[in-house]
Design an enzyme around this catalytic site. Structure first.
Site, short mmCIF file in Angstrom:
data_model
loop_
_atom_site.label_atom_id
_atom_site.label_comp_id
_atom_site.label_asym_id
_atom_site.label_seq_id
_atom_site.Cartn_x
_atom_site.Cartn_y
_atom_site.Cartn_z
N ASP A 145 -102.22 -9.41 -45.54
CA ASP A 145 -101.65 -8.39 -46.42
C ASP A 145 -101.65 -8.93 -47.85
OD1 ASP A 145 -101.09 -7.45 -43.86
OD2 ASP A 145 -99.16 -6.57 -44.44
N LYS A 208 -101.72 -0.26 -48.02
CA LYS A 208 -100.30 -0.42 -47.68
C LYS A 208 -99.49 -0.09 -48.92
CE LYS A 208 -97.18 -4.25 -46.43
NZ LYS A 208 -97.10 -5.63 -45.93
N LYS A 244 -100.61 1.73 -43.91
CA LYS A 244 -99.36 1.05 -43.55
C LYS A 244 -98.29 1.31 -44.59
CE LYS A 244 -97.32 -3.52 -42.76
NZ LYS A 244 -97.54 -4.97 -42.63
#
Lengths: 308, 292
Positions: A145, A208, A244
Site C-alpha cells: 500500500d 485506495k 479499497k
C-alpha cells in the site's frame, strides 16, 4: 488467496479527457445507496462478504511484535464461538512488522499487506521509497500500500507522480500495488477522479482512499468517484482495478452500504476480496456482533468479542 | 391588521420526539401512536420507538458512560442541581402536561414540586454515598483491605407508568448520580413529561448519551431492554409476575442486575433514599499489601 497477475500499461494518460465530477449528483446517488432495504438472509450474506474483504489493519507507532501477532490471531480466528465464518482477506502492517506477520500467518490463506513509501505522508525521496518497498516485499509482503505524493500532485507535477507510481510498481515485483490517494488532502472530487486515473494508468492494481491518518478518511462520496473512474478505465482498457476504501468505516451497516454501492456501480465481478477491500480495524468486530445478533436475536456487547 | 393577525393565530402544537445521544430524532421506524385525553381528544402523536431506536440508544449510552463516571462527584452534583433549577423554571409546563393527561391541578403541582425536591435531594448525595457504602474491612493478614462502589455501567429502565414525572425522576436520578448512563422507556399512558424532561436534561449540561429517553409500547420493547448484552442492569417499575419472569429470564444471559421497583409510592417523602443509588453500583474490594 491467489491474486491474478495484471499486466500494467504504463502510458501517461491524457488528463484533459478526465470528466468533471457532479458533486450534487454524487451526493444524491450516495444517499440512494443508503436507503436500500436489505432483508435478513441477504444481510447475513453481505456481512460475511464484508468480513472476507477486510484488510485487518494496525498502523501505529506503538505497534509491537506482540500486538501484530495478536492481530494475526484475530485474522485467523475471528470469532471461534461462531463456526463457518470466513477469514479476513489480509492483515495490513508497517514494513518492519511484515516478518512477524508472515511467521504468525504461516500456513493460512491470508495475505500480508504492508504500507510503504514513507507512509503516511510520502514526503521522502524516490530512492528511500523504493528501498522501503523492496524491504517490505523481501520480508514477505504480497501487497504493497503506497502513498501517492500529494504535494507533487497538488503542485501540478503529474508526471512526477506518474513516474513514481510506475517505479514503485516495478519495485513491487510480483506483489500487488495499492495506491493510496489520501483523498482527505486532495480537497475536491475532481482531483480525486484525476488522481485515480493517474494511478490506474501508472500501474496500480488497487486504488485506495486514505491512510487513516487524515480526516476525513474514506467517505462514500470519494469512493463512488473512484469506483466510477475504475469503471471507465475498465471500458477503456479492459483491465479490472481493485478498490479499497480505508479509514472511518467502523460499522457493519456502513460496510453493507459500501457493498450496495459496489454492486450498483461495478457489478458482481468486483464483489470478491480479490477486487474490493475494506481497510479497517474496528469494522470486523461490529460485523461479528451483527452476525451473532442475526443468529440469536439478541443485541451484542463488545465485551464478549476479542479486541484484536 | 395586527389585531386580526393575533386573533387568527394558528396554534403551535409541540412535536414530542424521543431523546437519543443528546438529540431529538423521530423514531427510525417512522411509527406513531396517538395519545388521547379522557374525552377522546387527541393530545399528541407520540413516537412508537422500535428496537433499533433502543439499540442506537445503547450505543450512545455506552459511549458516554466512561466519561460521565470519570466526572468528579462535585460536578455530577452540580449538574443534578442544575436539572432541578431548569425544571423549576419550566414548572408550569409540566403541571399543564400532567393536567392534560388527567391529573388534578393540585396533584400535578405536588408531583412537579416533589420531583424538583427529589433531584436536589440526590444532587446532595453525589459526594456522600461513597462514604456511606464504602468500607475499610478487617482482615487477618497484612493487607489494607477496602471496598468501594463503582457504577455498573449502562442501565435500562422501564419507568413507572402511573407516576410519569416523579417516578421517572426518582428512578433516574440515583442511576446517574452513581455515574451510570441509562436508556429509559417512558410511561406508556402518560409520556408527555418524559419528553419535556429530556429537554430539561439537554439544557442542564448532562452530557449527550448519559440519559436517553424513548416512548413506545412496553409489550414490544421489554424483551430488548432485558436481553441486550451491552446493558448491565435493568430497572422495572410495573407489571405483574409475568413481566417479572420475562425480564429476569432475558436478563440472565449476561447476568444483568435486575431491580424490581413495582408498587412503590414515589410521592412519599421517604421514597428517595441512597439505597436506590447502591442498586446500580458494583462493589470493588482491593487487597493492598502492607508492612512487607
Amino acid at each position: 488467496m491467489a491474486l491474478a497477475a495484471v499486466k500494467s500499461s504504463t502510458r501517461f494518460p491524457d488528463l484533459s479527457t478526465v470528466p468533471a465530477v457532479d458533486e450534487v449528483g454524487v451526493n444524491e446517488r450516495v444517499a440512494r445507496f443508503q436507503s436500500r432495504s436489505i432483508k435478513k438472509a441477504s444481510k447475513v450474506e453481505a456481512l460475511k462478504l464484508v468480513l472476507s474483504m477486510i484488510d485487518l489493519t494496525t498502523l501505529e507507532g506503538q505497534d509491537t511484535p506482540g500486538k501484530v501477532r495478536q492481530l494475526c490471531q484475530k485474522a485467523i480466528h475471528l470469532h471461534a464461538a461462531m463456526p463457518g465464518l470466513p477469514h479476513v482477506a489480509a492483515v495490513c502492517v508497517y514494513p518492519t512488522m511484515v516478518a512477524v506477520a508472515k511467521k504468525a500467518l504461516a500456513g493460512h490463506d491470508i495475505n500480508i499487506a504492508s504500507v510503504a513509501t514513507a507512509f503516511p505522508s510520502g514526503m521522502s525521496s524516490l530512492s528511500v521509497k523504493l528501498e522501503d518497498t523492496r524491504m517490505a516485499v523481501d520480508a514477505g509482503a504480497s501487497e504493497i500500500d503506497m502513498v501517492m505524493s500529494r504535494g507533487a500532485f497538488l503542485a501540478g507535477d503529474y508526471h512526477y507522480v506518474f513516474d513514481e507510481i510506475a517505479a514503485i510498481k516495478e519495485a513491487c515485483g510480483a506483489a500487488h500495488l495499492k495506491v493510496i490517494l489520501e483523498t482527505g488532502e486532495l480537497g475536491t472530487l475532481d482531483r480525486v477522479r484525476k488522481a485515480s486515473v493517474l494511478a490506474m494508468h501508472a500501474g496500480a492494481n488497487f486504488i485506495k482512499t486514505s491512510t487513516g491518518k487524515i480526516q476525513p478518511a474514506a467517505t462514500m462520496q470519494v469512493t463512488l468517484v473512484m469506483l466510477q473512474a475504475i469503471r471507465d478505465f475498465y471500458y477503456e482498457t479492459d483491465r479490472m482495478i481493485g478498490m479499497k476504501p480505508a479509514g472511518g468505516i467502523s460499522t457493519a451497516k456502513l460496510g453493507v452500504h459500501y457493498l450496495v454501492m459496489l454492486r450498483e456501480t461495478l457489478g458482481n465481478a468486483w464483489m470478491t476480496p480479490e477486487w474490493f477491500r475494506f481497510g479497517a480495524s474496528s469494522l470486523a468486530n461490529d460485523v461479528l456482533m451483527q452476525l451473532v445478533k442475526q443468529s440469536t436475536g439478541i443485541y451484542q456487547s463488545a465485551d464478549y468479542f476479542s479486541k484484536d | 391588521m395586527a389585531s386580526t393577525a393575533k386573533r387568527q393565530r394558528i396554534a403551535v402544537a409541540k412535536t414530542y420526539k424521543i431523546y437519543i445521544d443528546g438529540k431529538f430524532p423521530r423514531t427510525e421506524s417512522g411509527r406513531y401512536f396517538t395519545l388521547e385525553d379522557k374525552r377522546g381528544n387527541v393530545i399528541a402523536n407520540m413516537c412508537r420507538s422500535s428496537r433499533k431506536d433502543f439499540r442506537n440508544s445503547v450505543v450512545a449510552a455506552r459511549k458516554a458512560q466512561a466519561n460521565w463516571a470519570k466526572a468528579s462527584a462535585y460536578l455530577r452534583g452540580q449538574i443534578l442541581y442544575r436539572i432541578a433549577e431548569m425544571l423549576e423554571g419550566r414548572r408550569e409546563q409540566f403541571v399543564t402536561e400532567l393536567v392534560l393527561q388527567g391529573a388534578g391541578r393540585r396533584a400535578a403541582e405536588n408531583e412537579v414540586d416533589t420531583s424538583i425536591d427529589r433531584l436536589i435531594y440526590f444532587a446532595g448525595w453525589t459526594d456522600k454515598y461513597q462514604q456511606i457504602f464504602s468500607a475499610v474491612n478487617p482482615v487477618s493478614s497484612s493487607h489494607f483491605n477496602f471496598s468501594v462502589l463503582e457504577p455498573t455501567g449502562v442501565v435500562s429502565m422501564l419507568a413507572p407508568d402511573n407516576s410519569s414525572l416523579l417516578g421517572l425522576v426518582s428512578n433516574l436520578a440515583p442511576v446517574i448520580v452513581g455515574g451510570n448512563s441509562c436508556i429509559v422507556l417512558a410511561s406508556e399512558t402518560k409520556p408527555l413529561c418524559a419528553v419535556s424532561f429530556a429537554e430539561v436534561l439537554q439544557a442542564s449540561d448532562v452530557p449527550a448519551g448519559v440519559v436517553n429517553i424513548l416512548t413506545g409500547f412496553r409489550s414490544e420493547l421489554t424483551e430488548f431492554f432485558a436481553s441486550h448484552m451491552d446493558v448491565n442492569a435493568i430497572i422495572y417499575c410495573d407489571g405483574g409476575k409475568q413481566v417479572a419472569t420475562a425480564v429476569q429470564e432475558a436478563a440472565a444471559n449476561n447476568i444483568k442486575r435486575v431491580i424490581d421497583r413495582t408498587g412503590i409510592n414515589w410521592s412519599k417523602p421517604d421514597a428517595g433514599h441512597p439505597y436506590l443509588i447502591r442498586d446500580t453500583q458494583e462493589v470493588k474490594t482491593t487487597w493492598h499489601p502492607i508492612g512487607t
